[in-house]
Design a protein around this motif. Structure first.
Motif, PDB file in Angstrom:
ATOM      1  N   LEU A 175      76.852  70.381  48.743  1.00  0.00           N
ATOM      2  CA  LEU A 175      75.595  70.791  48.126  1.00  0.00           C
ATOM      3  C   LEU A 175      75.785  71.896  47.392  1.00  0.00           C
ATOM      4  N   LEU A 176      76.410  72.958  47.726  1.00  0.00           N
ATOM      5  CA  LEU A 176      76.458  74.214  46.935  1.00  0.00           C
ATOM      6  C   LEU A 176      77.052  73.878  45.582  1.00  0.00           C
TER       7      LEU A 176
ATOM      8  N   GLY B 148      78.617  69.063  54.455  1.00  0.00           N
ATOM      9  CA  GLY B 148      77.561  68.876  53.436  1.00  0.00           C
ATOM     10  C   GLY B 148      76.960  70.179  52.938  1.00  0.00           C
ATOM     11  N   SER B 149      77.035  71.472  53.506  1.00  0.00           N
ATOM     12  CA  SER B 149      76.518  72.466  53.115  1.00  0.00           C
ATOM     13  C   SER B 149      77.231  72.868  51.736  1.00  0.00           C
TER      14      SER B 149
ATOM     15  N   ALA C 294      70.232  74.994  52.077  1.00  0.00           N
ATOM     16  CA  ALA C 294      70.981  74.035  52.969  1.00  0.00           C
ATOM     17  C   ALA C 294      70.423  74.033  54.503  1.00  0.00           C
TER      18      ALA C 294
ATOM     19  N   PHE D 124      72.726  78.828  50.603  1.00  0.00           N
ATOM     20  CA  PHE D 124      72.788  78.612  52.030  1.00  0.00           C
ATOM     21  C   PHE D 124      71.399  78.375  52.686  1.00  0.00           C
TER      22      PHE D 124
ATOM     23  N   VAL E 290      75.836  74.111  59.430  1.00  0.00           N
ATOM     24  CA  VAL E 290      75.411  74.776  58.285  1.00  0.00           C
ATOM     25  C   VAL E 290      75.497  76.488  58.603  1.00  0.00           C
TER      26      VAL E 290
ATOM     27  N   TYR F  12      83.200  78.611  50.631  1.00  0.00           N
ATOM     28  CA  TYR F  12      81.750  78.884  50.927  1.00  0.00           C
ATOM     29  C   TYR F  12      81.469  80.402  50.987  1.00  0.00           C
TER      30      TYR F  12
ATOM     31  N   VAL G 144      67.664  71.796  54.104  1.00  0.00           N
ATOM     32  CA  VAL G 144      67.989  70.210  53.709  1.00  0.00           C
ATOM     33  C   VAL G 144      68.934  69.675  54.498  1.00  0.00           C
ATOM     34  N   ILE G 145      69.833  70.193  55.035  1.00  0.00           N
ATOM     35  CA  ILE G 145      70.809  69.606  55.791  1.00  0.00           C
ATOM     36  C   ILE G 145      70.262  69.050  57.342  1.00  0.00           C
TER      37      ILE G 145
ATOM     38  N   LEU H 267      72.945  74.308  45.600  1.00  0.00           N
ATOM     39  CA  LEU H 267      72.074  74.649  46.628  1.00  0.00           C
ATOM     40  C   LEU H 267      72.464  75.832  47.355  1.00  0.00           C
TER      41      LEU H 267
END
Lengths: 340, 292
Positions: free
Chosen positions: B56-57, B52-53, B67, B64, B209, B124, B70-71, B62
């Motif tokens: 989203l990035l 998910g992180s 995240a 780190f 995350v 990432y 949010v995560i 979005l």
């Protein structure tokens, strides 16, 4: 263990009168005949190597049921015994060139030797801990096999396992004949499981499943019974794993993976726990389904098998065999009352 | 002195990994304590947090730090949905059924992610401000690992504080430890179980995350992780928060020393440690002795 108590206590011969006994004998003979035709005819209906897969997984599922259905112990690490037997069988067949039934016996003994310390440690814990401990030790075996490349071939797997049947080399094209040799070994394993369940020893196992404290109060060494049934179950899983290894002529790390442990538990739950014959039904369904999905090029088998697992556990806990048996019993009871 | 600085280096690595393990095992312990569910899908939830992180990035840029907020919220909501749709129906049955249910769920989640994002790792980058190393004598510590260590410990401490010192924590503990008496006192027990499950799932997502910048992000990343978590809770005692933390550090240290001194056989040492604990204290280091 509340809910596992709903599982059937196999049978009680003393409670039946003569008429009922004869009726049951007839019923059993018909069922037995159908089963015999299904087992012997299997490679005529499905691709023979798939038929061997079904047979091997069926026995593997029986080994799980012996623990889960009859003793109330969920082993989530049985891939260790299936896989270690597969590797041992393969190594013996490759290195010594002995006939494959001999190699399979070697693999089975290997699985049982491994099961002794794991069973000893796991039997100290009950319920969910038992599942986690067996799972963790199976993962340890996976790591060892992954590292021990000289013996297991690591990521490449163990290749070129021969199908030497007392001097006759059964090659790939003869998978049809191989099935009939393999099924004898599988049937032997299933018979052993059936004997264990329908013996005084098996009655003790059921009493441990239903109420361990009571079994202990009656003077049974519960822990020792657990270890013994664990080793026996591992031997049966090993027998199945050996047949699987010879059939494929190849052993991979997949056989030791925990998803393999999960798959065989799925088969047992889907078929019906505590029934012995449920496991083979579940194995047939899952192996055939996976075969269909693989040939159709679908690459998300886990989505399907995982969903089956979820649905089974949520809505269908008796499994296919268990549901069929209870429907049959309800129907025959209805007929009996109408006759009266 | 070279040997000693090696030892210090491994210790630092082990402590950093231990904090991270403790945080992930904590979610498992909270869920078990509250619902009596051994959540097999914890590894899959952890994976969802990391994937998910990355997503989203990639999709909305979005970073780190975003995240990290949010995560866990998304995973909390997801956890509540899972509890309401699946888990709650089996709470009254044998504990094995929810174990099997969450196993099936994890198969589905892993394969869904695999179909969507393939099996190769998602990229990432190191979060801004946490790159580089700190040197303390001969020991060098990656700043990011230090951050994970401090952050994990802080979260563990916070959870402990909430559960033992606040009114909400007391209600949750009453509802989960003595449901009958809590009900008699007018506490709506059923109301508390669902959010606690969601909270445990959020902790798994949070661990995901934290893992995103330093582990390979793949659909399968949770599958060996869950086994290590199980080893941790067997060592610490299932359901015990202190057990999860101490077990996490023990496993982190054993793994780091193992990797330092024995190379690839390190993973095996974790299970040897588990075997020793079972032999000496079958209920785990901080577990309550249960009826066998």
């Amino acid at each position: 263990m509340t809910d596992l108590k709903e599982l059937p206590v196999t049978f009680d011969p003393i409670a039946l009168d003569n008429g009922a006994r004869r009726a049951r004998l007839i019923r059993r003979s018909i069922l037995g005949l159908i089963a015999l035709v299904a087992v012997l005819g299997l490679p005529w209906w499905v691709y023979p190597p798939v038929a061997v897969d079904i047979a091997a997984w069926a026995l593997f599922a029986i080994s799980i049921d012996l623990l889960l259905g009859f003793t109330g112990l969920l082993s989530f690490g049985h891939a260790a015994f299936w896989g270690v037997s597969a590797y041992t069988t393969g190594v013996i067949a490759v290195e010594l060139g002995v006939p494959f039934p001999v190699a399979i016996v070697g693999g089975t003994i290997g699985a049982m030797i491994l099961a002794l310390p794991i069973g000893y440690l796991a039997a100290r814990r009950a319920g969910i801990y038992f599942a986690m401990v067996t799972l963790a030790f199976a993962q340890m075996i996976y790591f060892i096999a992954n590292q021990w490349k000289d013996v297991t071939g690591g990521e490449n797997g163990l290749q070129g396992v021969p199908k030497n049947f007392f001097g006759i080399e059964l090659v790939e094209t003869e998978a049809f004949y191989f099935y009939y040799v393999a099924i004898v070994i599988i049937a032997l394993g299933a018979f052993i499981a059936w004997r264990i369940v329908n013996s005084p020893f098996g009655r003790v196992l059921i009493s441990i499943r239903d109420n361990p404290a009571r079994a202990r109060a009656l003077g049974y060494d519960v822990e020792r019974y657990k270890i013994i049934v664990f080793v026996l179950s591992a031997g049966i899983a090993g027998l199945a794993g050996g047949v699987f290894a010879i059939s494929h002529g190849f052993v991979s790390l997949q056989e030791l993976d925990w998803t393999t442990s999960g798959k065989v538990v799925l088969m047992t739950v889907l078929g019906g726990m505590g029934t012995i014959w449920g496991g083979p039904v579940g194995a047939a369904v899952i192996v055939l389904l996976e075969d269909r999905l693989a040939t159709s090029g679908f690459d998300g088998i886990g989505i399907i098998t995982g969903s089956i697992f979820v649905i089974c556990v949520l809505l269908f806990r008796k499994g296919i065999w268990g549901t069929a048996v209870s429907l049959w019993e309800r129907a025959s009871k209805a007929i009996a009352t109408r006759r009266r | 002195m070279g040997d000693f600085s090696d030892f210090l280096q491994y210790t630092v690595q082990g402590l950093a990994a231990g904090g991270f393990y403790a945080l992930a095992a904590l979610g498992l312990a909270v869920i078990f304590g509250a619902l009596g569910v051994v959540n097999f899908a914890h590894g899959a939830f952890y994976m969802l947090g990391a994937v998910g992180s990355a997503v989203l990035l990639d999709v909305i840029g979005l970073p780190f730090w975003g995240a990290l907020v949010v995560i866990p919220i998304l995973m909390f909501i997801f956890g509540i949905i899972v509890e309401l749709l699946l888990v709650q129906w089996l709470l009254k049955l044998d504990i094995l059924y929810n174990f099997l249910l969450t196993f099936g769920l994890s198969l589905v989640l892993v394969d869904l992610v695999k179909r969507e994002y393939g099996v190769s790792g998602l990229p990432y980058e190191q979060p801004a401000g946490l790159e580089g190393l700190i040197h303390v004598g001969s020991v060098s510590i990656p700043i990011y690992q230090l951050f994970v260590f401090v952050f994990s410990l802080a979260v563990c401490f916070l959870v402990w504080l909430v559960l033992t010192k606040t009114r909400v924590g007391m209600i949750v503990r009453a509802a989960t430890e003595e449901p009958e008496r809590a009900r008699a006192l007018g506490i709506n027990v059923g109301m508390w179980v669902t959010p606690v499950f969601g909270f445990g799932v959020a902790l798994a997502g949070l661990a995901g995350v934290l893992a995103a910048p330093f582990r390979a992000i793949t659909a399968n990343m949770g599958s060996s992780f869950i086994i290590i978590l199980f080893a941790i809770v067997v060592i610490g005692g299932l359901g015990s928060i202190l057990g999860a933390v101490v077990g996490g550090f023990l496993v982190g240290l054993v793994e780091a020393y193992g990797q330092g001194y024995y190379g690839t056989f390190a993973q095996v040492l974790i299970f040897v440690l588990m075997a020793v604990v079972i032999l000496v204290r079958p209920a785990g280091l901080f577990g309550r002795k249960e009826a066998v």
